[in-house]
Design an enzyme around this catalytic site. Structure first.
Site, PDB file in Angstrom:
ATOM      1  N   ASN A   8       9.026   1.626   0.958  1.00  0.00           N
ATOM      2  CA  ASN A   8       9.265   0.556  -0.019  1.00  0.00           C
ATOM      3  C   ASN A   8       9.604   1.227  -1.349  1.00  0.00           C
ATOM      4  O   ASN A   8       8.716   1.721  -2.035  1.00  0.00           O
ATOM      5  CB  ASN A   8       8.002  -0.309  -0.122  1.00  0.00           C
ATOM      6  N   LYS A  10      10.602  -0.047  -4.033  1.00  0.00           N
ATOM      7  CA  LYS A  10      10.283  -0.894  -5.188  1.00  0.00           C
ATOM      8  C   LYS A  10      11.452  -0.892  -6.197  1.00  0.00           C
ATOM      9  O   LYS A  10      12.611  -0.773  -5.797  1.00  0.00           O
ATOM     10  CB  LYS A  10       8.961  -0.441  -5.823  1.00  0.00           C
ATOM     11  N   HIS A  98       4.160  -9.057  -0.478  1.00  0.00           N
ATOM     12  CA  HIS A  98       3.604  -7.826  -1.060  1.00  0.00           C
ATOM     13  C   HIS A  98       2.674  -8.207  -2.220  1.00  0.00           C
ATOM     14  O   HIS A  98       2.956  -9.159  -2.954  1.00  0.00           O
ATOM     15  CB  HIS A  98       4.744  -6.927  -1.551  1.00  0.00           C
ATOM     16  N   GLU A 100       2.333  -7.014  -5.056  1.00  0.00           N
ATOM     17  CA  GLU A 100       2.997  -7.055  -6.377  1.00  0.00           C
ATOM     18  C   GLU A 100       3.725  -8.385  -6.565  1.00  0.00           C
ATOM     19  O   GLU A 100       3.828  -8.888  -7.696  1.00  0.00           O
ATOM     20  CB  GLU A 100       3.939  -5.849  -6.523  1.00  0.00           C
ATOM     21  N   GLU A 170      -2.705  -3.812   3.351  1.00  0.00           N
ATOM     22  CA  GLU A 170      -2.607  -3.049   2.110  1.00  0.00           C
ATOM     23  C   GLU A 170      -3.695  -3.501   1.145  1.00  0.00           C
ATOM     24  O   GLU A 170      -3.517  -4.507   0.426  1.00  0.00           O
ATOM     25  CB  GLU A 170      -1.240  -3.291   1.458  1.00  0.00           C
ATOM     26  N   GLY A 176      -0.635   2.308  -5.162  1.00  0.00           N
ATOM     27  CA  GLY A 176      -0.142   3.017  -6.337  1.00  0.00           C
ATOM     28  C   GLY A 176      -1.240   3.630  -7.191  1.00  0.00           C
ATOM     29  O   GLY A 176      -0.997   4.025  -8.334  1.00  0.00           O
ATOM     30  N   SER A 216      -1.239   4.161  -1.217  1.00  0.00           N
ATOM     31  CA  SER A 216      -1.392   5.579  -1.594  1.00  0.00           C
ATOM     32  C   SER A 216      -1.258   6.533  -0.407  1.00  0.00           C
ATOM     33  O   SER A 216      -1.976   7.531  -0.319  1.00  0.00           O
ATOM     34  CB  SER A 216      -2.720   5.800  -2.322  1.00  0.00           C
TER      35      SER A 216
HETATM   36  P1  PGA Z   1       1.951   3.117  -2.680  1.00  0.00           P
HETATM   37  O1  PGA Z   1       2.537   1.657  -2.414  1.00  0.00           O
HETATM   38  O2  PGA Z   1       2.221   3.930  -1.443  1.00  0.00           O
HETATM   39  O3  PGA Z   1       2.686   3.609  -3.876  1.00  0.00           O
HETATM   40  O4  PGA Z   1       0.502   2.945  -2.920  1.00  0.00           O
HETATM   41  C1  PGA Z   1       2.390   1.042  -1.187  1.00  0.00           C
HETATM   42  C2  PGA Z   1       3.054  -0.312  -1.216  1.00  0.00           C
HETATM   43  O5  PGA Z   1       3.133  -0.904  -2.287  1.00  0.00           O
HETATM   44  O6  PGA Z   1       3.518  -0.828  -0.202  1.00  0.00           O
END
Ligand code: PGA
Length: 255
Positions: A8, A10, A98, A100, A170, A176, A216
């Site tokens: 992803n 982003k 997601h 976010e 997740e 993140g 992460s």
């Molecule tokens: P990350 O994000 O690996 O940066 O923690 C995972 C995600 O948002 O799917």
């Protein structure tokens, strides 16, 4: 079954950088057929990358593309949105719900359920993200939060369609942050997710549905998640825009 590794990207990379990343991944991933790799670039890059992948991949086992978000209505006056009907020829997958999107754009469970349905209508596999926030976890409500998300987010899916859905667990506090979840806790949650799916769609489906971990993920912890019983792959954010890291993660899934 092959592991599914989703990158992803982003809101990172411009068109030239996105193209460079795809080319590097194509050159460096040793055995592209050993894992199923899905790249989710920013939507503006999908058309170009779709063309480039068509030129560079002469075999079935090449990368697939996914979109990071999708709208639930097929067409209309919805400024800035992109529908499943519009991208169905470009992508095989769509990330839906997601955290976010849930947090920054106020996406609610009902709407996410409509998005899952829109994907299925247009033959796009939804990667449905679920996971608890830190407060839920501290209060001991993680399982309930995830069950509630699943029940509304999958409420429009029929038993015939559920096998097209991928679930990504997740935990929001792990995204993140570098604060990744313990594999033992992930295993417990994946079992829980399968049980919830079983209750609605039957035992066979609960066992078969693909469940990923995300939060992460890095080259040095990827294997611990991939080895979890019932974990079918990874949803990778930050590390997916670094080609060395992403190549290392895909190689781990292939070994
Ligand atoms: P990350 O994000 O690996 O940066 O923690 C995972 C995600 O948002 O799917």
């Amino acid at each position: 079954m092959k592991k599914l590794i989703v990158g992803n990207w982003k809101m990172h990379l411009n068109l030239a950088e996105a193209s460079l990343l795809v080319n590097r991944l194509h050159d460096q991933i040793k055995d592209p057929g050993a894992a199923e790799v899905v790249l989710c670039p920013p939507a503006f890059a999908l058309t170009q990358l779709h063309g480039e992948l068509g030129d560079m991949c002469k075999h079935e086992d090449c990368f697939k593309l996914g979109i990071q978000n999708i709208y639930d209505v097929d067409e209309g006056a919805f400024t800035g949105e992109i529908s499943a009907a519009q991208v169905k020829d470009l992508v095989n997958f769509a990330i839906v719900g997601h955290s976010e999107r849930r947090i920054h754009f106020g996406e609610r469970d009902q709407k996410i359920g409509e998005k899952v349905a829109a994907c299925i209508r247009h033959d796009i596999k939804p990667i449905l993200c679920v996971g608890e926030k830190i407060d839920d976890r501290q209060e001991g409500h993680s399982k309930r939060v995830v069950s509630d998300q699943l029940s509304v987010n999958l409420s429009l899916v029929t038993p015939d369609e559920i096998n097209r859905v991928v679930i990504a667990y997740e935990p929001v506090w792990a995204i993140g942050t570098g604060d990744f979840a313990k594999p033992k806790d992930v295993e417990t949650m994946i079992e829980h997710i399968r049980r919830v799916i079983e209750q609605t769609f039957g035992e066979a489906v609960g066992q078969k549905i693909r469940v990923l971990y995300g939060g992460s993920v890095e080259p040095d912890n990827a294997k611990a998640y991939l080895d979890i019983k019932g974990c079918n792959g990874l949803l990778v954010g930050g590390a997916s825009v670094n080609y060395k890291k992403f190549v290392a993660i895909v190689d781990k899934a292939s070994s």
